[in-house]
Scaffold this motif. Structure first.
Motif, PDB file in Angstrom:
ATOM      1  N   LEU A  49       0.495  38.866  28.848  1.00  0.00           N
ATOM      2  CA  LEU A  49       1.549  37.874  29.009  1.00  0.00           C
ATOM      3  C   LEU A  49       2.483  37.890  27.805  1.00  0.00           C
ATOM      4  O   LEU A  49       3.707  37.835  27.965  1.00  0.00           O
ATOM      5  CB  LEU A  49       0.952  36.476  29.185  1.00  0.00           C
ATOM      6  CG  LEU A  49       1.965  35.333  29.276  1.00  0.00           C
ATOM      7  CD1 LEU A  49       2.819  35.487  30.519  1.00  0.00           C
ATOM      8  CD2 LEU A  49       1.254  34.006  29.277  1.00  0.00           C
ATOM      9  N   ASN A  50       1.932  37.988  26.604  1.00  0.00           N
ATOM     10  CA  ASN A  50       2.765  38.025  25.403  1.00  0.00           C
ATOM     11  C   ASN A  50       3.669  39.249  25.399  1.00  0.00           C
ATOM     12  O   ASN A  50       4.831  39.161  25.009  1.00  0.00           O
ATOM     13  CB  ASN A  50       1.890  38.025  24.150  1.00  0.00           C
ATOM     14  CG  ASN A  50       1.224  36.695  23.929  1.00  0.00           C
ATOM     15  OD1 ASN A  50       1.676  35.688  24.423  1.00  0.00           O
ATOM     16  ND2 ASN A  50       0.130  36.699  23.198  1.00  0.00           N
ATOM     17  N   LEU A  51       3.139  40.375  25.824  1.00  0.00           N
ATOM     18  CA  LEU A  51       3.932  41.605  25.867  1.00  0.00           C
ATOM     19  C   LEU A  51       5.046  41.486  26.896  1.00  0.00           C
ATOM     20  O   LEU A  51       6.189  41.881  26.639  1.00  0.00           O
ATOM     21  CB  LEU A  51       3.024  42.795  26.182  1.00  0.00           C
ATOM     22  CG  LEU A  51       3.633  44.172  26.039  1.00  0.00           C
ATOM     23  CD1 LEU A  51       4.082  44.394  24.601  1.00  0.00           C
ATOM     24  CD2 LEU A  51       2.625  45.226  26.445  1.00  0.00           C
ATOM     25  N   PHE A  52       4.720  40.933  28.062  1.00  0.00           N
ATOM     26  CA  PHE A  52       5.746  40.738  29.095  1.00  0.00           C
ATOM     27  C   PHE A  52       6.839  39.802  28.607  1.00  0.00           C
ATOM     28  O   PHE A  52       8.034  40.076  28.782  1.00  0.00           O
ATOM     29  CB  PHE A  52       5.115  40.186  30.376  1.00  0.00           C
ATOM     30  CG  PHE A  52       6.136  39.723  31.375  1.00  0.00           C
ATOM     31  CD1 PHE A  52       6.864  40.642  32.107  1.00  0.00           C
ATOM     32  CD2 PHE A  52       6.388  38.374  31.557  1.00  0.00           C
ATOM     33  CE1 PHE A  52       7.820  40.223  33.022  1.00  0.00           C
ATOM     34  CE2 PHE A  52       7.330  37.949  32.459  1.00  0.00           C
ATOM     35  CZ  PHE A  52       8.054  38.874  33.199  1.00  0.00           C
ATOM     36  N   VAL A  53       6.457  38.690  27.997  1.00  0.00           N
ATOM     37  CA  VAL A  53       7.443  37.707  27.533  1.00  0.00           C
ATOM     38  C   VAL A  53       8.299  38.293  26.426  1.00  0.00           C
ATOM     39  O   VAL A  53       9.508  38.043  26.365  1.00  0.00           O
ATOM     40  CB  VAL A  53       6.740  36.412  27.084  1.00  0.00           C
ATOM     41  CG1 VAL A  53       7.691  35.491  26.345  1.00  0.00           C
ATOM     42  CG2 VAL A  53       6.164  35.691  28.282  1.00  0.00           C
ATOM     43  N   ALA A  54       7.707  39.104  25.552  1.00  0.00           N
ATOM     44  CA  ALA A  54       8.482  39.714  24.471  1.00  0.00           C
ATOM     45  C   ALA A  54       9.560  40.637  25.040  1.00  0.00           C
ATOM     46  O   ALA A  54      10.731  40.547  24.657  1.00  0.00           O
ATOM     47  CB  ALA A  54       7.562  40.474  23.537  1.00  0.00           C
ATOM     48  N   TRP A  55       9.184  41.509  25.957  1.00  0.00           N
ATOM     49  CA  TRP A  55      10.177  42.438  26.523  1.00  0.00           C
ATOM     50  C   TRP A  55      11.189  41.703  27.389  1.00  0.00           C
ATOM     51  O   TRP A  55      12.379  42.041  27.390  1.00  0.00           O
ATOM     52  CB  TRP A  55       9.493  43.547  27.307  1.00  0.00           C
ATOM     53  CG  TRP A  55       8.934  44.592  26.401  1.00  0.00           C
ATOM     54  CD1 TRP A  55       7.629  44.837  26.147  1.00  0.00           C
ATOM     55  CD2 TRP A  55       9.668  45.501  25.588  1.00  0.00           C
ATOM     56  NE1 TRP A  55       7.510  45.851  25.233  1.00  0.00           N
ATOM     57  CE2 TRP A  55       8.744  46.278  24.882  1.00  0.00           C
ATOM     58  CE3 TRP A  55      11.025  45.744  25.392  1.00  0.00           C
ATOM     59  CZ2 TRP A  55       9.126  47.282  23.991  1.00  0.00           C
ATOM     60  CZ3 TRP A  55      11.407  46.741  24.507  1.00  0.00           C
ATOM     61  CH2 TRP A  55      10.464  47.492  23.823  1.00  0.00           C
ATOM     62  N   ALA A  56      10.752  40.699  28.125  1.00  0.00           N
ATOM     63  CA  ALA A  56      11.691  39.914  28.931  1.00  0.00           C
ATOM     64  C   ALA A  56      12.662  39.153  28.027  1.00  0.00           C
ATOM     65  O   ALA A  56      13.854  39.051  28.335  1.00  0.00           O
ATOM     66  CB  ALA A  56      10.938  38.948  29.826  1.00  0.00           C
ATOM     67  N   GLY A  57      12.170  38.648  26.912  1.00  0.00           N
ATOM     68  CA  GLY A  57      13.034  37.950  25.966  1.00  0.00           C
ATOM     69  C   GLY A  57      14.060  38.868  25.341  1.00  0.00           C
ATOM     70  O   GLY A  57      15.233  38.504  25.194  1.00  0.00           O
ATOM     71  N   TYR A  58      13.635  40.083  24.975  1.00  0.00           N
ATOM     72  CA  TYR A  58      14.585  41.061  24.427  1.00  0.00           C
ATOM     73  C   TYR A  58      15.637  41.439  25.462  1.00  0.00           C
ATOM     74  O   TYR A  58      16.818  41.559  25.156  1.00  0.00           O
ATOM     75  CB  TYR A  58      13.866  42.314  23.950  1.00  0.00           C
ATOM     76  CG  TYR A  58      13.050  42.118  22.703  1.00  0.00           C
ATOM     77  CD1 TYR A  58      13.476  41.300  21.667  1.00  0.00           C
ATOM     78  CD2 TYR A  58      11.832  42.761  22.546  1.00  0.00           C
ATOM     79  CE1 TYR A  58      12.719  41.115  20.531  1.00  0.00           C
ATOM     80  CE2 TYR A  58      11.068  42.589  21.419  1.00  0.00           C
ATOM     81  CZ  TYR A  58      11.519  41.774  20.411  1.00  0.00           C
ATOM     82  OH  TYR A  58      10.763  41.606  19.291  1.00  0.00           O
ATOM     83  N   THR A  59      15.212  41.622  26.695  1.00  0.00           N
ATOM     84  CA  THR A  59      16.145  41.981  27.757  1.00  0.00           C
ATOM     85  C   THR A  59      17.139  40.855  28.024  1.00  0.00           C
ATOM     86  O   THR A  59      18.343  41.104  28.175  1.00  0.00           O
ATOM     87  CB  THR A  59      15.375  42.319  29.050  1.00  0.00           C
ATOM     88  OG1 THR A  59      14.438  43.361  28.765  1.00  0.00           O
ATOM     89  CG2 THR A  59      16.311  42.762  30.148  1.00  0.00           C
ATOM     90  N   LEU A  60      16.653  39.626  28.069  1.00  0.00           N
ATOM     91  CA  LEU A  60      17.545  38.489  28.275  1.00  0.00           C
ATOM     92  C   LEU A  60      18.494  38.302  27.091  1.00  0.00           C
ATOM     93  O   LEU A  60      19.649  37.904  27.270  1.00  0.00           O
ATOM     94  CB  LEU A  60      16.746  37.223  28.528  1.00  0.00           C
ATOM     95  CG  LEU A  60      16.125  37.119  29.913  1.00  0.00           C
ATOM     96  CD1 LEU A  60      15.120  35.966  29.948  1.00  0.00           C
ATOM     97  CD2 LEU A  60      17.186  36.929  30.961  1.00  0.00           C
ATOM     98  N   GLY A  61      18.014  38.576  25.892  1.00  0.00           N
ATOM     99  CA  GLY A  61      18.890  38.504  24.720  1.00  0.00           C
ATOM    100  C   GLY A  61      20.007  39.530  24.787  1.00  0.00           C
ATOM    101  O   GLY A  61      21.170  39.234  24.472  1.00  0.00           O
ATOM    102  N   LEU A  62      19.670  40.739  25.220  1.00  0.00           N
ATOM    103  CA  LEU A  62      20.684  41.784  25.381  1.00  0.00           C
ATOM    104  C   LEU A  62      21.674  41.399  26.473  1.00  0.00           C
ATOM    105  O   LEU A  62      22.885  41.600  26.333  1.00  0.00           O
ATOM    106  CB  LEU A  62      20.008  43.112  25.709  1.00  0.00           C
ATOM    107  CG  LEU A  62      20.918  44.308  25.906  1.00  0.00           C
ATOM    108  CD1 LEU A  62      21.668  44.612  24.619  1.00  0.00           C
ATOM    109  CD2 LEU A  62      20.105  45.511  26.333  1.00  0.00           C
TER     110      LEU A  62
END
Length: 73
Positions: free
Chosen positions: A3-16
């Motif tokens: 879950l942490n890995l998914f949220v990290a990549w989703a957060g980076y993608t949303l930030g971009l």
């Protein structure tokens, strides 16, 4: 951990996505196109807010259950 890995990549993608949407907002506003500027501005706020909420909620949950928050990089 997954879950942490998914949220990290989703957060980076949303930030971009928020940065790209901000650029589109500034471009549309500079050319005087109010409709696309409003849509891009709303997209910027939604993407940035969702990214902060996802990452903040995951960090809060990790601290609540006394886990070490993993770092992606």
């Amino acid at each position: 951990m997954k879950l942490n890995l998914f949220v990290a990549w989703a957060g980076y993608t949303l930030g971009l996505l928020a940065v790209a949407s901000l650029a589109l907002f500034l471009l549309a506003a500079g050319y005087g196109q109010t409709g696309p500027a409003i849509v891009a501005g709303i997209g910027t706020v939604v993407a940035a807010g969702l990214a902060m909420a996802m990452i903040g909620g995951t960090i809060r949950h990790d601290h609540k259950v006394h886990q070490v928050t993993p770092k992606l990089f």
